[in-house]
Design a protein around this motif. Structure first.
Motif, PDB file in Angstrom:
ATOM      1  N   SER A 268      71.027  49.635  -9.375  1.00  0.00           N
ATOM      2  CA  SER A 268      70.842  48.211  -9.146  1.00  0.00           C
ATOM      3  C   SER A 268      72.126  47.635  -8.570  1.00  0.00           C
ATOM      4  N   ILE A 269      72.052  47.019  -7.400  1.00  0.00           N
ATOM      5  CA  ILE A 269      73.209  46.476  -6.700  1.00  0.00           C
ATOM      6  C   ILE A 269      73.217  44.961  -6.846  1.00  0.00           C
ATOM      7  N   THR A 270      74.343  44.404  -7.263  1.00  0.00           N
ATOM      8  CA  THR A 270      74.475  42.954  -7.368  1.00  0.00           C
ATOM      9  C   THR A 270      75.321  42.444  -6.207  1.00  0.00           C
ATOM     10  N   GLU A 316      61.811  50.721   3.606  1.00  0.00           N
ATOM     11  CA  GLU A 316      60.914  49.590   3.394  1.00  0.00           C
ATOM     12  C   GLU A 316      61.582  48.585   2.464  1.00  0.00           C
ATOM     13  N   SER A 317      61.719  47.329   2.929  1.00  0.00           N
ATOM     14  CA  SER A 317      62.333  46.283   2.122  1.00  0.00           C
ATOM     15  C   SER A 317      62.216  44.947   2.834  1.00  0.00           C
ATOM     16  N   GLU A 318      62.235  43.867   2.052  1.00  0.00           N
ATOM     17  CA  GLU A 318      62.276  42.524   2.624  1.00  0.00           C
ATOM     18  C   GLU A 318      63.607  42.264   3.319  1.00  0.00           C
ATOM     19  N   SER A 354      69.434  34.653  -7.359  1.00  0.00           N
ATOM     20  CA  SER A 354      68.822  35.169  -8.597  1.00  0.00           C
ATOM     21  C   SER A 354      67.507  35.883  -8.338  1.00  0.00           C
ATOM     22  N   LYS A 355      67.357  36.417  -7.150  1.00  0.00           N
ATOM     23  CA  LYS A 355      66.155  37.186  -6.838  1.00  0.00           C
ATOM     24  C   LYS A 355      66.516  38.650  -6.666  1.00  0.00           C
ATOM     25  N   THR A 356      65.615  39.540  -7.069  1.00  0.00           N
ATOM     26  CA  THR A 356      65.807  40.979  -6.919  1.00  0.00           C
ATOM     27  C   THR A 356      64.958  41.490  -5.758  1.00  0.00           C
ATOM     28  N   TYR A 357      65.616  42.191  -4.849  1.00  0.00           N
ATOM     29  CA  TYR A 357      64.938  42.777  -3.692  1.00  0.00           C
ATOM     30  C   TYR A 357      64.872  44.295  -3.869  1.00  0.00           C
ATOM     31  N   SER A 358      63.737  44.871  -3.612  1.00  0.00           N
ATOM     32  CA  SER A 358      63.558  46.326  -3.729  1.00  0.00           C
ATOM     33  C   SER A 358      63.770  46.993  -2.379  1.00  0.00           C
ATOM     34  N   PRO A 380      61.499  66.921   1.228  1.00  0.00           N
ATOM     35  CA  PRO A 380      61.145  65.511   1.381  1.00  0.00           C
ATOM     36  C   PRO A 380      61.413  64.759   0.074  1.00  0.00           C
ATOM     37  N   SER A 381      62.143  63.660   0.158  1.00  0.00           N
ATOM     38  CA  SER A 381      62.585  62.982  -1.049  1.00  0.00           C
ATOM     39  C   SER A 381      62.551  61.478  -0.864  1.00  0.00           C
ATOM     40  N   GLN A 382      62.739  60.779  -1.991  1.00  0.00           N
ATOM     41  CA  GLN A 382      62.660  59.327  -1.993  1.00  0.00           C
ATOM     42  C   GLN A 382      63.812  58.749  -2.800  1.00  0.00           C
ATOM     43  N   ILE A 383      64.398  57.669  -2.291  1.00  0.00           N
ATOM     44  CA  ILE A 383      65.442  56.930  -2.994  1.00  0.00           C
ATOM     45  C   ILE A 383      64.979  55.488  -3.123  1.00  0.00           C
ATOM     46  N   SER A 384      65.015  54.983  -4.347  1.00  0.00           N
ATOM     47  CA  SER A 384      64.651  53.587  -4.582  1.00  0.00           C
ATOM     48  C   SER A 384      65.775  52.904  -5.341  1.00  0.00           C
ATOM     49  N   PHE A 385      66.118  51.701  -4.932  1.00  0.00           N
ATOM     50  CA  PHE A 385      67.123  50.919  -5.663  1.00  0.00           C
ATOM     51  C   PHE A 385      66.806  49.440  -5.502  1.00  0.00           C
TER      52      PHE A 385
END
Length: 710
Positions: A268-270, A316-318, A354-358, A380-385
């Motif tokens: 989780s990145i702040t 994929e992300s906003e 104060s919003k969290t983006y995936s 093949p792999s996936q990274i999510s944060f």
């Protein structure tokens, strides 16, 4: 001489004197032939032209005969070999020429030259060129090679040519492998034969030829084969090198794999900022200050790869507002690199507080990622944060504003517990575990047992080195699998012993010991925690910014960078570093202390040019300016020679002269940085002229050698 009485020459001395005189006569004759040949062959200096009939070349019979005589005396005359290639092409352009006769004469000439000098590069290359034209019979070529190899069995030119001829004859690699076995059986002290065996076996294993699959069975037989040589004569190194190749074949992954990333999976990145996040900052471990408002994403592979782009790595992300461009972190401008980076541009976005983006990254789910050997990405792999946006309520960190970064021990406080470290060591990267891992581990364990037995009876340096490599390989395999006890302490002791036993190669052993030490420090949360410190800023407040302090460890080489991608502040002072190769992967690094090391040139600091976030740099008390620099890399820039392109106009504007050679390397390094603090004191180069130059080349600089600039 010098008062020593003369003595009658011994028979062996007379023979040596005669040989020397004959060699001198040949040299004189060669020089005479060479001068005459050049005068007959070239009327103008167009020797390097690659056209069939360059201007100035003359192909008279007299010139051709003279070039043949010259090459029989001195096969190392490359100009004469090149001339004969041009002459042959010119003669063949005539319709009434006989190619077979012409090329036959060339082969005879090469044979005579090789009998004069088996190791003539020019002669072997010319023979290969002749045969590649397809007008010559190759039936006699193997017999000729056998004759040459009987006289000089280790001649690697002959072995290289043998592989070329075997390909022309479509002779099977299986038959050639049997030949190497025959040669090794006659004399196992033949490095060239062992090397040829590794080349042939690599090809057979890669295409899974009949009798050479499964790989495990073949390697077991090869280990037994090389044991016969090693255990017969442990001091002979030929077999040891082949054994090292077998270890590599046993433990390495052919396919490229992702071994590390930043942000790590599950982290989780702040982000701390305001005003649309321009000039945003990031929290503690999981980020760094960024004036450009960018968030780097770093992928670290087990080997150099190419093909990293939006098709092979999907994000994929906003937070995405435009198509991302991946860049290889390589010093030679290559499209292939072990580390790749892309930057999310957050500075121009109106992010909600104060919003969290995936963010979700899918790697290798479509083909296209390849190693330099052509192997496809096999995992093949996936990274999510997550990225959390927080309103800024703190002052700028060190290296910004009016503060100065200090590296004294009193400015650091050890961290008792650092929860954010857990995200590094518990992150599941879904690494691929080979099906044959159990066999690999068992085979390495057997080899360790064998060499412990050998060393108990026969103490040899290369045996200790091999044991250290085997134990290191076992630790690497165990970390992926069963988590057995590490052998690090024994490996470190082996390299320490080798530095004393074999001082000639002590620098190599010291480098290997440094790599093992860094692996030990960075491999677990508990081992890394003692080196993590909070930093105190100029207001005497511990800011919460984390510094990794690796000072006073006798490090001569950097390694385990894949475990350090999170580091923002790094202290490597009081070591023995001469290079920082690999440090370019640490894209979050903003403060770096390299003082009291052994850097002899600014070129050794080249990886810093790729660190976009670097603001504070201490390179005081090194050897900068104590050694001469190679200026040809700037005068004659070439991508083939890995040389540099030089902005001469800007350099001349800054210095007033392009001849300020002492500044060239520094200009290339600092011209691409935006430092706010720099310390170069204690170096030979650090005089007033150089400091004035730095102020000009670094307009962002606020502190130089601990003094604030007005």
């Amino acid at each position: 001489m010098h008062g020593r009485p003369r003595k009658a020459l011994k028979p062996e001395d007379e023979a040596a004197s005669s040989a020397k005189a004959e060699k001198l006569q040949q040299h004189v004759a060669s020089s005479s032939f060479n001068s005459l040949f050049l005068s007959l062959s070239f009327s103008s200096p167009s020797i390097n032209s690659n056209r069939a009939n360059p201007v100035g070349c003359r192909y008279s019979k007299e010139a051709l005969d003279l070039s043949a005589k010259l090459l029989e005396i001195n096969p190392e005359c490359y100009t004469a070999w090149n001339y004969r290639k041009l002459a042959v092409q010119h003669i063949l352009s005539n319709s009434d020429s006989d190619p077979q006769s012409i090329f036959s004469d060339e082969l005879k000439l090469v044979e005579n030259a090789l009998r004069k000098n088996f190791k003539s590069y020019g002669a072997w290359h010319h023979r290969k060129w002749v045969l590649s034209k397809g007008h010559s019979s190759i039936d006699k070529e193997m017999r000729l090679l056998n004759d040459f190899q009987k006289e000089d069995p280790r001649n690697f030119h002959a072995w290289n040519h043998r592989r070329f001829v075997a390909g022309l004859m479509e002779r099977s690699e299986e038959d050639e492998l049997k030949y190497t076995e025959k040669v090794i059986g006659a004399n196992f002290s033949n490095y060239s034969a062992w090397h040829n065996r590794s080349v042939l076996l690599s090809n057979l294993l890669k295409r899974e030829a009949e009798g050479y699959f499964p790989k495990e069975k073949v390697l077991e037989e090869e280990f037994q084969h090389v044991h016969n040589a090693i255990f017969t004569d442990p001091d002979d190194q030929s077999g040891w090198f082949y054994h090292l190749w077998l270890i590599d074949q046993t433990v390495k992954n052919e396919a490229p794999l992702l071994v590390s990333s930043w942000p790590s999976h599950g982290s989780s990145i702040t982000i701390i900022g305001d005003n649309g996040l321009r000039g945003c900052g990031l929290s503690l471990l999981n980020g760094t200050q960024s004036d450009s408002g960018t968030l780097p994403i770093i992928l670290y592979f087990n080997q150099a790869v190419k093909g990293i782009n939006s098709s092979t790595v999907a994000i994929e992300s906003e937070l995405l507002t435009k198509e991302l461009v991946w860049k290889p972190l390589a010093m030679n401008n290559s499209s292939t690199a072990q580390v790749w980076v892309v930057y999310l541009d957050l500075g121009n976005m109106e992010l909600q507080q104060s919003k969290t983006y995936s963010v979700e990254i899918n790697i290798g789910h479509s083909s296209g990622i390849l190693s330099s050997n052509g192997n496809h990405y096999g995992d093949p792999s996936q990274i999510s944060f997550e990225v959390f946006v927080q309103t800024a309520n703190t002052e700028p960190t060190e290296g910004q504003g009016g503060k100065r970064t200090t590296w004294n021990d009193t400015n650091f406080q050890k961290i008792d517990h650092f929860q954010e470290l857990d995200s590094i060591f518990t992150a599941d990267q879904n690494h691929h575990i080979p099906k044959s891992l159990d066999w690999c581990t068992e085979e390495i364990v057997k080899e360790i047992t064998n060499f412990r037995d050998l060393l108990s009876e026969y103490d040899c340096k290369i045996g200790k080195l091999t044991l250290a490599r085997l134990l290191t390989a076992l630790d690497m395999l165990s970390s992926q699998h069963d988590g057995r006890k590490s052998n690090t302490e024994e490996v470190l002791q082996l390299y320490t012993d080798l530095m004393k036993l074999d001082p000639t190669h002590s620098l190599y052993y010291k480098d290997e010991r440094s790599l093992i030490s860094l692996k030990q420090i960075t491999s677990t949360r508990d081992s890394l925690l003692p080196y993590c410190h909070y930093h105190k800023d100029a207001t005497e407040t511990f800011t919460g910014h984390v510094c990794l302090r690796l000072q006073n460890l006798s490090l001569s080489r950097m390694g385990s960078i894949e475990n350090l991608l999170w580091v923002q502040m790094l202290d490597l002072s009081h070591n023995e570093l001469q290079s920082i190769e690999g440090l370019e992967a640490m894209q979050l690094l903003s403060c770096l202390n390299l003082s009291h090391n052994k850097f002899g040139s600014f070129t050794a600091l080249g990886p810093l040019r790729l660190l976009k976030s670097l603001k504070v740099l201490n390179i005081s008390y090194n050897e900068l300016g104590s050694h001469s620099i190679d200026t040809t890399r700037y005068l004659c820039s070439s991508p083939v020679a890995h040389t540099e392109e030089f902005a001469w106009d800007r350099f001349e504007t800054l210095t007033g002269s392009v001849n300020a050679t002492n500044f060239w390397e520094a200009f290339l390094l600092f011209g691409s940085l935006a430092l706010t603090e720099l310390n170069i004191s204690g170096n030979a180069v650090a005089d007033e002229n150089f400091r004035s130059f730095l102020v000009k080349v670094l307009p962002t600089l606020k502190w130089l050698d601990d003094e604030e600039l007005s």
